[in-house]
Design an enzyme around this catalytic site. Structure first.
Site, PDB file in Angstrom:
ATOM      1  N   GLU A 219       0.830  -1.205   0.000  1.00 18.09           N
ATOM      2  CA  GLU A 219       0.000   0.000   0.000  1.00 18.09           C
ATOM      3  C   GLU A 219       0.855   1.241   0.000  1.00 18.09           C
ATOM      4  OE1 GLU A 219      -2.828   0.093   3.227  1.00 18.09           O
ATOM      5  OE2 GLU A 219      -3.826  -1.645   2.376  1.00 18.09           O
TER       6      GLU A 219
ATOM      7  N   LYS B 271       2.390   4.529   1.182  1.00 22.46           N
ATOM      8  CA  LYS B 271       2.558   5.121   2.520  1.00 22.46           C
ATOM      9  C   LYS B 271       2.447   6.629   2.391  1.00 22.46           C
ATOM     10  CE  LYS B 271       5.417   4.912   6.686  1.00 22.46           C
ATOM     11  NZ  LYS B 271       5.191   6.268   7.152  1.00 22.46           N
TER      12      LYS B 271
HETATM   13  P1  ATP Z   1       6.705   7.176  10.571  1.00 22.39           P
HETATM   14  O1  ATP Z   1       7.414   8.001  11.610  1.00 22.39           O
HETATM   15  O2  ATP Z   1       7.594   6.384   9.707  1.00 22.39           O
HETATM   16  O3  ATP Z   1       5.624   7.886   9.858  1.00 22.39           O
HETATM   17  P2  ATP Z   1       5.301   6.189  12.717  1.00 22.39           P
HETATM   18  O4  ATP Z   1       6.306   5.846  13.745  1.00 22.39           O
HETATM   19  O5  ATP Z   1       4.536   7.453  12.837  1.00 22.39           O
HETATM   20  O6  ATP Z   1       5.988   6.086  11.322  1.00 22.39           O
HETATM   21  P3  ATP Z   1       4.563   3.581  12.092  1.00 22.39           P
HETATM   22  O7  ATP Z   1       3.496   2.737  12.573  1.00 22.39           O
HETATM   23  O8  ATP Z   1       5.922   3.176  12.431  1.00 22.39           O
HETATM   24  O9  ATP Z   1       4.247   5.031  12.607  1.00 22.39           O
HETATM   25  O10 ATP Z   1       4.455   3.704  10.511  1.00 22.39           O
HETATM   26  C1  ATP Z   1       3.241   3.603   9.950  1.00 22.39           C
HETATM   27  C2  ATP Z   1       2.654   4.966   9.717  1.00 22.39           C
HETATM   28  O11 ATP Z   1       2.503   5.183   8.332  1.00 22.39           O
HETATM   29  C3  ATP Z   1       1.268   5.032  10.255  1.00 22.39           C
HETATM   30  O12 ATP Z   1       1.285   5.590  11.547  1.00 22.39           O
HETATM   31  C4  ATP Z   1       0.500   5.898   9.297  1.00 22.39           C
HETATM   32  O13 ATP Z   1       0.442   7.224   9.780  1.00 22.39           O
HETATM   33  C5  ATP Z   1       1.338   5.935   8.061  1.00 22.39           C
HETATM   34  N1  ATP Z   1       0.678   5.380   6.863  1.00 22.39           N
HETATM   35  C6  ATP Z   1       0.614   5.970   5.660  1.00 22.39           C
HETATM   36  N2  ATP Z   1      -0.008   5.211   4.754  1.00 22.39           N
HETATM   37  C7  ATP Z   1      -0.376   4.086   5.389  1.00 22.39           C
HETATM   38  C8  ATP Z   1      -1.056   2.908   4.985  1.00 22.39           C
HETATM   39  N3  ATP Z   1      -1.463   2.722   3.739  1.00 22.39           N
HETATM   40  N4  ATP Z   1      -1.256   1.963   5.926  1.00 22.39           N
HETATM   41  C9  ATP Z   1      -0.823   2.120   7.179  1.00 22.39           C
HETATM   42  N5  ATP Z   1      -0.177   3.209   7.621  1.00 22.39           N
HETATM   43  C10 ATP Z   1       0.057   4.186   6.737  1.00 22.39           C
END
Ligand code: ATP
Length: 590
Positions: free
Chosen positions: A251, A253
């Site tokens: 998916e 991001k």
């Molecule tokens: P990062 O700092 O890399 O954005 P994070 O620490 O905030 O990550 P993680 O769970 O590690 O959070 O990374 C997943 C994040 O990516 C989610 O919190 C969400 O905000 C974002 N995201 C974007 N697109 C998607 C998607 N298709 N599915 C899930 N999460 C997504």
């Protein structure tokens, strides 16, 4: 419970140095609490009055007002109290000493109860408009008049939002498990319940009244957020595919704001990644949800992304900052439109979907969204080869995304609320010659600035959060990457969190000039990860996996930005750092 009893527990918590002791004292406190006050005690102990998603209480009591209340109660002049503050360093202690000096103790006055204290602070938090300052001062003075010295200490600290016992919500869960549940597995049950209903007071009440049974019965409720599922990270697409069993959903991001959208009849709630209520920032999304979600009740999740009004292209996350204001939001809304890319569904019309596999959830999501341009489904593709994965990755980047989130489509691909696991893996752009990814770390200490930095801080001590032990382990000292404006802000930013000894949950061999209660999260990048004998992050894992006595550290760390959307417990974990270190080793070998 008498407030004095609670204060004695707080006093004991201030004196201890270990986490096990902390849990024991808290468990004992909870066992002694009545069922109708245990929720209040849980909130007060973590420095809140209600669950986070209802908003952080704004007591609006400044040092000046607290000084006036102490002065009115004791007859000591403000000047005298200010002098005492200089030598004692803390207004709580000033209040305690001043009441002690008052001599005529309030012998005939009814003792304060926890409930009374709680209710008075709720009243203060709700006071607004003309006359509210006077009302607050009157309530606070009223409390101090009835207070014993030790009670005065904590009343003032609560009033100023400076209780700083170093107790986090996870520590409360540990203590509740110890107080009311028997076996170790039950700790998992309580955590699962909390992931579904992240309200520490509610959980405390349920477990005190109904034990494990009650926890198991907790249901998802629209209007109350669920803790988000989190992703692991990997840099190598073939490794990702292998982890997923050869086939997965890839998916896009999106680089926006993660949001949980709740529909409850015609009421819509939007919660951030930290579970704060951010509905007011997105009146447009509220309308989309009302119009395009075909269900009476639903909880869906997606990324809100800023869109260029001219071209319709995606814009970076920073653009959403314009939405963080309380006024003129309708005007800003037109200038900075957003689109929501939905990627999950947790609940629909009375049915909980957390335990359903991802392909099924995605299908349910597709079914309830009416086709439109603003509330859309995230681009998703089933892939089973590295080539396809890479191609889709490049498409995502070209469209302005950060990369991909790869998701398991196996039978066990449930929605793991509150957990970071391998069912989701993020695959992001390589930052070349630097660490492969940024990390989010918590400030736990500060070093005084010298020369050009006199009056502010020279460097900050940063830590990762270890959820298995509920502690913060140090990773690096960061002194660069700050602009002059960032540096100038630091003293004010850190001031509310400075404590006079190492917070119990911080594990550090270094001794900074100031200890800081773990509250502030920053995003950091560095040249590389290294092993270091002075830092404590992942020490046990490094010993197990690599047989070395060292922690993981970051070389040449640089501040990138504050992550106010993350709580300290959302910071990067030592386990993630180790994974990143190992994959860095592998890429060097290649
Ligand atoms: P990062 O700092 O890399 O954005 P994070 O620490 O905030 O990550 P993680 O769970 O590690 O959070 O990374 C997943 C994040 O990516 C989610 O919190 C969400 O905000 C974002 N995201 C974007 N697109 C998607 C998607 N298709 N599915 C899930 N999460 C997504």
């Amino acid at each position: 419970m008498l407030f004095e009893t609670l204060c004695d527990y707080y006093d004991r918590l201030e004196k201890i140095t270990g986490k096990i002791e902390m849990i024991k004292i808290l468990a004992d406190l909870f066992k002694r609490s009545e069922a109708d006050e245990i929720d209040k005690i849980a909130y007060l102990t973590v420095g809140e009055l209600w669950p986070d998603y209802l908003g952080h209480p704004e007591l609006g009591i400044a040092e000046r007002m607290a000084l006036r209340a102490i002065s009115k109660t004791t007859g000591l002049t403000i000047e005298r109290l200010e002098k005492m503050l200089k030598s004692l360093g803390d207004l709580g202690k000033v209040a305690e000493k001043a009441i002690m000096m008052k001599k005529i103790q309030a012998l005939l006055i009814q003792p304060l109860t926890v409930k009374e204290i709680y209710e008075k602070f709720v009243k203060i938090a709700h006071a607004s408009g003309p006359g509210s300052q006077d009302l607050k001062l009157r309530i606070l003075t009223g409390l101090l008049v009835s207070a014993k010295p030790i009670e005065a200490r904590y009343i003032i600290r609560i009033a100023l939002g400076q209780l700083r016992l170093g107790v986090g919500e996870m520590t409360i869960l540990d203590a509740l498990a110890e107080a009311f549940l028997r076996t170790k597995e039950n700790r998992e049950i309580i955590e699962r319940a909390y992931n579904k209903a992240p309200d520490i007071g509610y959980i405390a009440k349920v477990v005190a009244l109904e034990g494990e049974e009650g926890l198991r019965k907790i249901k998802i409720e629209p209007g109350r957020p669920i803790r988000p599922m989190l992703a692991e990270r990997l840099q190598d697409p073939s490794e990702i595919l292998k982890k997923m069993g050869g086939v997965c959903a890839a998916e896009w991001k999106f680089d926006g704001e993660r949001s949980q959208i709740h529909k409850k009849g015609d009421k819509i709630f939007i919660f951030s990644r930290r579970l704060e209520n951010i509905t007011y920032q997105y009146p447009d999304v509220v309308e989309y949800a009302k119009k395009y979600i075909k269900a009476n009740e639903a909880i869906v999740e997606g990324e809100i992304v800023a869109i260029d009004p001219e071209t319709g292209e995606m814009r970076p996350f920073q653009e959403l900052m314009h939405r963080k204001r309380k006024y003129d939001i309708h005007k800003v809304m037109e200038e900075y439109p957003v689109r929501v890319f939905l990627f999950d569904i947790m609940y629909v019309d009375g049915e909980e979907l957390l335990d359903h596999p991802y392909p099924e959830r995605r299908k349910r999501l597709e079914e309830i969204i009416v086709k439109n341009d603003w509330l859309v489904l995230a681009q998703s593709k089933i892939v089973n080869s590295v080539e396809e994965l890479e191609k889709f990755f490049l498409e995502a980047i070209a469209a302005g995304c950060e990369g991909l989130v790869i998701k398991s489509i196996n039978d066990d691909s449930i929605y793991q609320a509150g957990a970071r696991g391998w069912l989701w893996i993020k695959y992001k752009r390589d930052y070349k010659s630097e660490m492969a990814d940024t990390v989010d770390l918590v400030v736990v200490g500060a070093f005084a600035g010298k020369g050009r930095r006199a009056g502010t801080y020279g460097a900050l001590l940063l830590a990762a959060y270890n959820p298995d032990k509920d502690v913060f382990e140090t990773v690096c000292k960061v002194g660069s990457g700050f602009t002059d404006a960032d540096l100038a802000q630091l003293p004010n930013l850190l001031k509310p969190y400075i404590v006079d000894k190492k917070p119990v949950r911080v594990i550090s061999d270094l001794e900074p000039d100031y200890w800081i209660e773990p509250k502030l999260v920053m995003e950091v990048i560095g040249a590389e990860l290294t092993l270091s004998p002075v830092h404590t992050a992942a020490r046990d894992l490094v010993k197990q996996r690599l047989g070395k006595d060292a922690g993981i550290a970051i070389r040449f760390p640089r501040f990138l930005r504050w992550r106010t959307d993350k709580s300290p417990e959302d910071a990067t974990t030592p386990k993630e750092l180790l994974e990143m270190y190992l994959s860095q080793l592998k890429s060097i070998e290649k």
